[in-house]
Design a protein around this motif. Sequence first.
Motif, PDB file in Angstrom:
ATOM      1  N   GLU A  74     -35.784 -33.783 -88.095  1.00 42.77           N
ATOM      2  CA  GLU A  74     -35.820 -33.219 -89.818  1.00 42.77           C
ATOM      3  C   GLU A  74     -35.470 -34.469 -90.466  1.00 42.77           C
ATOM      4  OE1 GLU A  74     -33.007 -30.167 -90.369  1.00 42.77           O
ATOM      5  OE2 GLU A  74     -34.573 -28.625 -90.197  1.00 42.77           O
ATOM      6  N   ALA A  93     -29.164 -31.126 -98.254  1.00 41.12           N
ATOM      7  CA  ALA A  93     -28.845 -30.308 -96.813  1.00 41.12           C
ATOM      8  C   ALA A  93     -28.150 -28.681 -97.061  1.00 41.12           C
ATOM      9  CB  ALA A  93     -29.279 -31.233 -95.490  1.00 41.12           C
ATOM     10  N   SER A 151     -38.807 -38.042 -99.650  1.00 44.68           N
ATOM     11  CA  SER A 151     -38.014 -37.238 -98.385  1.00 44.68           C
ATOM     12  C   SER A 151     -37.932 -38.786 -97.592  1.00 44.68           C
ATOM     13  CB  SER A 151     -38.445 -36.096 -97.550  1.00 44.68           C
ATOM     14  OG  SER A 151     -37.358 -36.005 -97.217  1.00 44.68           O
ATOM     15  N   ARG A 198     -36.936 -28.221 -96.552  1.00 46.62           N
ATOM     16  CA  ARG A 198     -37.461 -29.658 -94.522  1.00 46.62           C
ATOM     17  C   ARG A 198     -38.501 -29.926 -94.361  1.00 46.62           C
ATOM     18  NH1 ARG A 198     -33.048 -25.098 -93.844  1.00 46.62           N
ATOM     19  NH2 ARG A 198     -30.785 -26.484 -94.357  1.00 46.62           N
ATOM     20  N   GLN A 206     -28.277 -24.562 -96.763  1.00 47.57           N
ATOM     21  CA  GLN A 206     -27.198 -24.279 -95.277  1.00 47.57           C
ATOM     22  C   GLN A 206     -26.617 -23.780 -95.294  1.00 47.57           C
ATOM     23  OE1 GLN A 206     -27.876 -25.118 -91.890  1.00 47.57           O
ATOM     24  NE2 GLN A 206     -26.322 -23.684 -91.580  1.00 47.57           N
ATOM     25  N   ALA A 232     -34.538 -35.159 -94.721  1.00 49.07           N
ATOM     26  CA  ALA A 232     -33.697 -34.421 -96.082  1.00 49.07           C
ATOM     27  C   ALA A 232     -34.796 -33.105 -96.587  1.00 49.07           C
ATOM     28  CB  ALA A 232     -33.435 -35.806 -96.787  1.00 49.07           C
ATOM     29  N   PRO A 233     -34.072 -32.535 -97.078  1.00 52.67           N
ATOM     30  CA  PRO A 233     -35.292 -31.638 -97.916  1.00 52.67           C
ATOM     31  C   PRO A 233     -35.519 -32.566 -99.249  1.00 52.67           C
ATOM     32  CG  PRO A 233     -32.654 -30.382 -97.619  1.00 52.67           C
ATOM     33  CD  PRO A 233     -32.616 -32.035 -97.000  1.00 52.67           C
ATOM     34  N   ARG A 243     -27.906 -36.426-100.357  1.00 54.36           N
ATOM     35  CA  ARG A 243     -27.301 -35.648 -99.107  1.00 54.36           C
ATOM     36  C   ARG A 243     -26.863 -34.169 -99.198  1.00 54.36           C
ATOM     37  NH1 ARG A 243     -29.320 -38.929 -95.098  1.00 54.36           N
ATOM     38  NH2 ARG A 243     -29.303 -40.882 -95.269  1.00 54.36           N
TER      39      ARG A 243
END
Length: 658
Positions: A461, A240, A432, A397, A244, A463-464, A237
């Motif tokens: 969204e 993300a 994802s 994403r 960011q 997960a990337p 995780r």
Amino acid sequence: MRHPASYPHQVTREDVRITLPDGVELAGRLWRPGTGHPVPALLEYRADRLGDASAERDAQRHPWYAGHGFAALRVDARGWGGSGGLDQPGESLLADGGAVLDWLAAQDWCDGRTGLLGLGPAADTALRLAARHPGRVRAVVAVHPEGDRFAAHYPGGALRAAAVPSRATARLTEAALPPDPVRAGEHWRRQWLDRLAELQPPLHGVLAHQSRDGHWAEPAPEGLAAPVLAVGGWPARSAAAVLQLAESLPGPVRAVLGPWSGDGYPDQADGEGAIGFLQETLRWWDQWLREADTGAAAEPALRSWLGEGGAPGRGRWIADDHWPSDDVREIHYDLAEALRTAGTPAGERFVPVRSPQQTGADAPGPDAPAGEQRAEDGRSVCFDSAPLAERLELLGRPALRLRLRLPAGTARGQVAARLCDVAPDGASELVSTGLLNLAARRGTDLALEWEPGAVEEVEFELAPAGHAVPVGHRLRLALSSAYWPEAWPQPAGGGFLVDPGRSALTLPVRHLAADAGRAPVAFGEPEQSGPAAVRRTSPTAPRPRRVLRRLDATGQWRLELAPLQGGAVTYPDGLVRAEEVTEEYSVQRADPLSAAVRCDRSVRLERPELGWDVTVRVTTRLDCDAEAFTARSRLTAWEGGAVLFERDWERRIPRTAA
């Protein structure tokens, strides 16, 4: 793994005590180079135990940095390991960290230039400390930062059943361990009893705040001007949080995303994904702490691993000069044409999605690599593309927009979405996932029931991801109303209905020519300090790490995990640590209120030469009814085989959102 035979500088190690303004002393371990002049310092400050839990990991890294001319300091936070005082997270953690920076600056062997290093939650602490002390902290390396704490516990507003109780159990166990008498002296028992008397289960705080509120507010690092090397992994995780940081921080940021889980460093990965992480960070430290032009500042904004569909563990490194990348565009796939589901009656606008409660039991665990998804696809409603005529590379994403209504009499629900890569032979590979608690559809700070008969559009969204879908493969969007044990079930099991004609999947598609003319991304071979001189013993009765049981008589599905099975580690100073962890996640096929979790964790510490033998065991149980969660915890501490301390907690916490 390469272990250098020599370094540019001789290295010395010593244990230090750092006195805080209120008189509490923190335990630290310092590695210094024999340079004869002041040098920059690297600080790793975390709520952990440098004498045992992190000792092996520390020994792989900090002596290496010292050998290359940096003073490397590892410090336990207040109330942890050999440090005095009682655990005080949040503001106190940052204030103490500032005092450690002051202590570093006052040492005659430090030239005043400091870098911060952190893994997991300690990465977030490092970022916040750097934002508070812009003149003192010159650079940061943040590995697997957590970022948004609320989303880490409640992604899309859904409680992470597979992570929250187990991590709360781990934190309570570690916080309950005593200081080592060799380092703490004769007052170790008094310190231990003081710690035990003040402990509270972290799980209670998580469950008491099921929506985003002030409990989750922490000083944000958005104003951070120090250069940041942010490192994360696609199955984890942290991806993300890394993206960011790359998008929001005003200072220089370079991001690296690889095929790494969320609990280790990139030089510990298996296969092609392992990189020379220490060499990469040395370039970063030299660039910003020594003002040497190492090329670190000229690296692309994002270097990432693009996994190859149909070939687990294989892929290639790619680079994007900016993030968001000019070479990534959004492509929309509607669920009625580009992606289609089978078996929908003609003329029916809404497709029902009502999954058995064990949906998700065959999925990978938190932050684990993806596995075969066909069993999960069979419990979901799947929307498939035609076989691809052109390779598709995804980077970023994915997002989902769904037009929904709930069955009559249902006011709450949740959506689980999985994006999969389906090979011509039918093998389904997870790319994802995303979750949405429908009570949080208008914001995770709200908990709104669904109006009877209402039809609404919801967006969230996933997960990337960094993944290449080969020619001939298909894209699959799998929707389910359950995803156990990743998401705690909603009280009603009625599912939801989706309107494919007004729903769409948005994918971040990278241009196939984005790498044209660019030199390949390359990292050095993994390298660490010489392996720590630890001795390991295997568990006496090893058992499978993961077992999924189906109990036909009751309709129950039970997932049993045994990640740690009691093998002992003996450290160079004679301390012995043995740890055992078991977890059980059970649910009945048709009853969302049957969901239950049990986590057991025990740690035994021994110093045979002193006759010192202590054990801490924590058991956590979590179950629910339609109105509330019931959390039960038991903590027991033994000294020399006799119970020294025992306490039970039981708390019923209303289900306000989760």
